[in-house]
Design an enzyme around this catalytic site. Structure first.
Site, PDB file in Angstrom:
ATOM      1  N   ARG A 187       1.014  -1.041  -0.274  1.00 34.29           N
ATOM      2  CA  ARG A 187       0.055  -0.041   0.189  1.00 34.29           C
ATOM      3  C   ARG A 187       0.985   0.967  -0.167  1.00 34.29           C
ATOM      4  NH1 ARG A 187      -5.817   0.594   1.578  1.00 34.29           N
ATOM      5  NH2 ARG A 187      -6.485  -1.530   1.737  1.00 34.29           N
TER       6      ARG A 187
ATOM      7  N   ARG B 285      -2.819   6.690   0.537  1.00 38.69           N
ATOM      8  CA  ARG B 285      -3.467   7.990   1.710  1.00 38.69           C
ATOM      9  C   ARG B 285      -2.164   9.071   2.830  1.00 38.69           C
ATOM     10  NH1 ARG B 285      -9.081   5.749   3.815  1.00 38.69           N
ATOM     11  NH2 ARG B 285      -7.504   4.413   3.897  1.00 38.69           N
TER      12      ARG B 285
ATOM     13  N   ARG C  97      -7.205  12.190  -4.889  1.00 44.13           N
ATOM     14  CA  ARG C  97      -8.557  11.614  -4.815  1.00 44.13           C
ATOM     15  C   ARG C  97      -9.063  13.542  -4.332  1.00 44.13           C
ATOM     16  NH1 ARG C  97     -10.760   9.218  -4.871  1.00 44.13           N
ATOM     17  NH2 ARG C  97     -11.455   8.476  -3.414  1.00 44.13           N
TER      18      ARG C  97
ATOM     19  N   ASP D 271      -6.939  -2.140  -7.037  1.00 46.42           N
ATOM     20  CA  ASP D 271      -7.477  -2.459  -5.567  1.00 46.42           C
ATOM     21  C   ASP D 271      -7.756  -3.553  -5.767  1.00 46.42           C
ATOM     22  OD1 ASP D 271      -8.198  -1.343  -2.897  1.00 46.42           O
ATOM     23  OD2 ASP D 271      -9.843  -3.368  -3.656  1.00 46.42           O
TER      24      ASP D 271
ATOM     25  N   TYR E  73     -14.975  -9.949   0.429  1.00 44.63           N
ATOM     26  CA  TYR E  73     -16.111  -9.466   0.217  1.00 44.63           C
ATOM     27  C   TYR E  73     -17.247  -9.757  -0.625  1.00 44.63           C
ATOM     28  CZ  TYR E  73     -12.475  -6.833   2.231  1.00 44.63           C
ATOM     29  OH  TYR E  73     -11.225  -6.006   2.556  1.00 44.63           O
TER      30      TYR E  73
END
Ligand code: CP3
Length: 348
Positions: free
Chosen positions: A26, A30, A39, A76, A152
Site C-alpha cells: 500500500r 493516503r 483524491r 484494488d 467481500y
C-alpha cells in the site's frame, strides 16, 4: 538470475544480497499528500483505478519520493468482482461496498466474458509504467486471492468475523468450491494478462486467510493458490510470485513447501527466527515490520527495523511491512526507513 540488474527480482529468485530490496504494501495511498491531492479532486476510487493517467501517476508517487525497489500497480483487489459484473463501490470513510452474493444462483449474474474489456485500462496502466520506471525498479502486478475476494463478494464489504461467508462454506462446501473455482479462473487470467502488459513480479493478497482451521485453509486458500501459481507459471515460468497468506501462523510452513510461490510475505506476528529456520531455506521471505511502527517513528522504528534486518537479511529477503501502510504513517518515517535499510550490512 544473479546477473539481473533489478535487486527485487534477484531476491525473489532466491539470491541473498546486502542491502536487501525494499518496497511497502500500500505504498501509494493516503499517507502521501500528493495522493490526497489527487483524491480530493473527487473522482470515484474505482474510476481512479481505471484511469491510466491517474493510476500511472499514483503508482509513481512513492517511487519518486523514496526510490523503492518495487513499484506496485495502483489498483484494488475488488477490481476483479467489478470486472465479473458485480456492483462494487467505495464509500469515503467506510470502505468497499458490494451488492452481495446470497445464493449460488447469483453466480449466474457474473461472467468471465467481459473480463478482458473491463480490465483493459489496468493493462494500459502497466504498459505505460513499464516504459517510465527507472531501470533498477521492478514493476509488481497483483490480485486478491480467491478466498479474500470471495469474502467481500459474499459479505458485501469488510467484515469482523466473516460469519456469512464461512457459514456458506461450511454449510454448502460444493457451492463454495464453485465460487472459489470461478475466482481461480478469473485471477489466473488477470495475472497472466498483467505479465503480458509488463508486470515483472506478482503478489497475491490473501489478507483474510488467517480465519480458517487447517482443513478449510487447505481447501479454500492453499489449493487455490497452488492452482493459480501452476497456471501462471505454465504461461510465464520465469516471473516470480509472492503469496501473502496473512495470519496463518505455523501453516506458513505448509505454504512454503506446497504452494509453489517463489516468496512468502510474512505478517507482523510471524516470529523472525522461526521464519529464518523454517521458511527461508524453501522460499524467499518478505516482511514484516509492523506498519504502526511507521506512525511512532524514532528509536522504536530504528530498533524494530534493525531486528528484522538482522534476523532475515542474510538469506533471500525483501524488506516490507507485515500489512499495508496506514494513512497515519509519516512520509518522513518512510524516508528514514529506506535510508536505514539501504545502509544495512550483515554483522561480522
Ligand atoms: O500497494 C499499493 O500501493 C497498491 C494499491 C492497493 C490498494 N489496495 C489501494 C487502495 C493494493 C495492493 C490494495 C489491496 C487490497 N485492497 C487488499 C489486500 C491488502 C490488504 O491491505 O490486506 C484489500 C483487503 C483491499 C480492499 C480494500 N480497498 C479495503 C478494505 C479498502 C478500504 C480501507 C482503506 O484503506 O481505505 C480499500 C480502499 C483502498 N485500496 C485505498 C487504496 C489506496 C484507499 C482508497 C482511498 O480512500 O483513497
Amino acid at each position: 538470475m544473479t546477473t539481473d540488474p533489478k535487486p527485487l527480482l534477484r531476491a525473489l529468485h532466491g539470491t541473498a544480497g546486502a542491502p536487501p530490496p525494499i518496497w511497502l504494501m500500500r505504498q501509494a495511498g493516503r499517507y502521501l499528500p500528493e495522493y490526497r491531492e489527487i483524491r480530493a479532486r473527487g473522482r470515484d476510487f474505482l474510476d481512479v483505478c481505471l484511469t491510466p493517467d491517474l493510476a500511472v501517476e499514483i503508482t509513481l508517487q512513492p517511487i519518486r519520493r523514496f526510490g523503492l525497489d518495487g513499484a506496485i500497480l495502483f489498483s484494488d483487489i475488488l477490481i476483479v468482482p467489478h470486472a465479473l459484473g458485480q456492483k462494487v463501490w467505495f464509500e469515503d470513510g467506510v470502505g468497499p461496498k458490494l451488492e452481495p452474493l446470497r445464493r449460488i444462483e447469483d453466480l449466474k449474474q457474473l461472467s468471465l466474458g467481459g473480463l478482458d474489456e473491463a480490465l483493459a485500462p489496468v493493462y494500459e496502466t502497466l504498459r505505460r509504467l513499464s516504459g517510465e520506471l527507472p531501470r533498477e525498479t521492478t514493476l509488481i502486478g497483483f490480485a486478491g486471492a480467491p478466498w479474500t475476494v470471495a469474502s467481500y463478494m459474499i459479505e458485501g464489504g469488510s467484515s469482523k468475523d466473516y460469519a456469512t461467508a464461512k457459514t456458506w462454506a461450511y454449510g454448502a462446501p460444493k457451492e463454495f468450491d464453485r465460487i472459489i473455482a470461478l475466482l481461480v479462473e478469473a485471477t489466473s487470467r488477470y495475472l497472466i494478462a498483467q505479465i503480458a502488459a509488463g508486470a515483472e513480479a506478482l503478489q497475491i493478497f490473501d489478507s483474510w486467510a488467517g480465519v480458517w482451521p487447517e482443513a478449510a485453509l487447505r481447501r479454500w486458500c492453499l489449493a487455490p493458490a497452488q492452482e493459480i501459481v501452476r497456471r501462471v507459471k505454465a504461461a510465464h515460468p520465469t516471473i516470480p510470485l509472492i503469496l501473502f497468506p496473512r495470519g496463518v501462523g505455523p501453516m506458513y510452513q505448509a505454504f512454503a513447501e506446497e504452494c509453489g510461490a517463489d516468496a512468502l510475505s510474512l505478517d507482523t506476528t510471524v516470529p523472525l527466527a522461526w521464519a529464518r529456520d523454517h521458511l527461508q531455506g524453501k522460499v524467499a521471505v518478505q516482511g514484516n515490520l509492523d506498519p504502526l511502527v511507521l506512525v511512532a517513528g524514532g528509536a522504536t522504528q530504528a530498533e524494530a527495523t534493525a531486528t528484522v534486518l538482522d534476523a532475515l537479511g542474510s538469506g533471500p529477503f525483501v524488506f516490507n511491512l507485515g500489512h499495508g501502510i496506514t494513512p497515519q504513517a509519516s512520509p518522513d518515517n518512510v524516508a528514514a526507513l529506506v535510508e536505514q535499510v539501504r545502509a544495512w550490512r550483515p554483522k561480522g
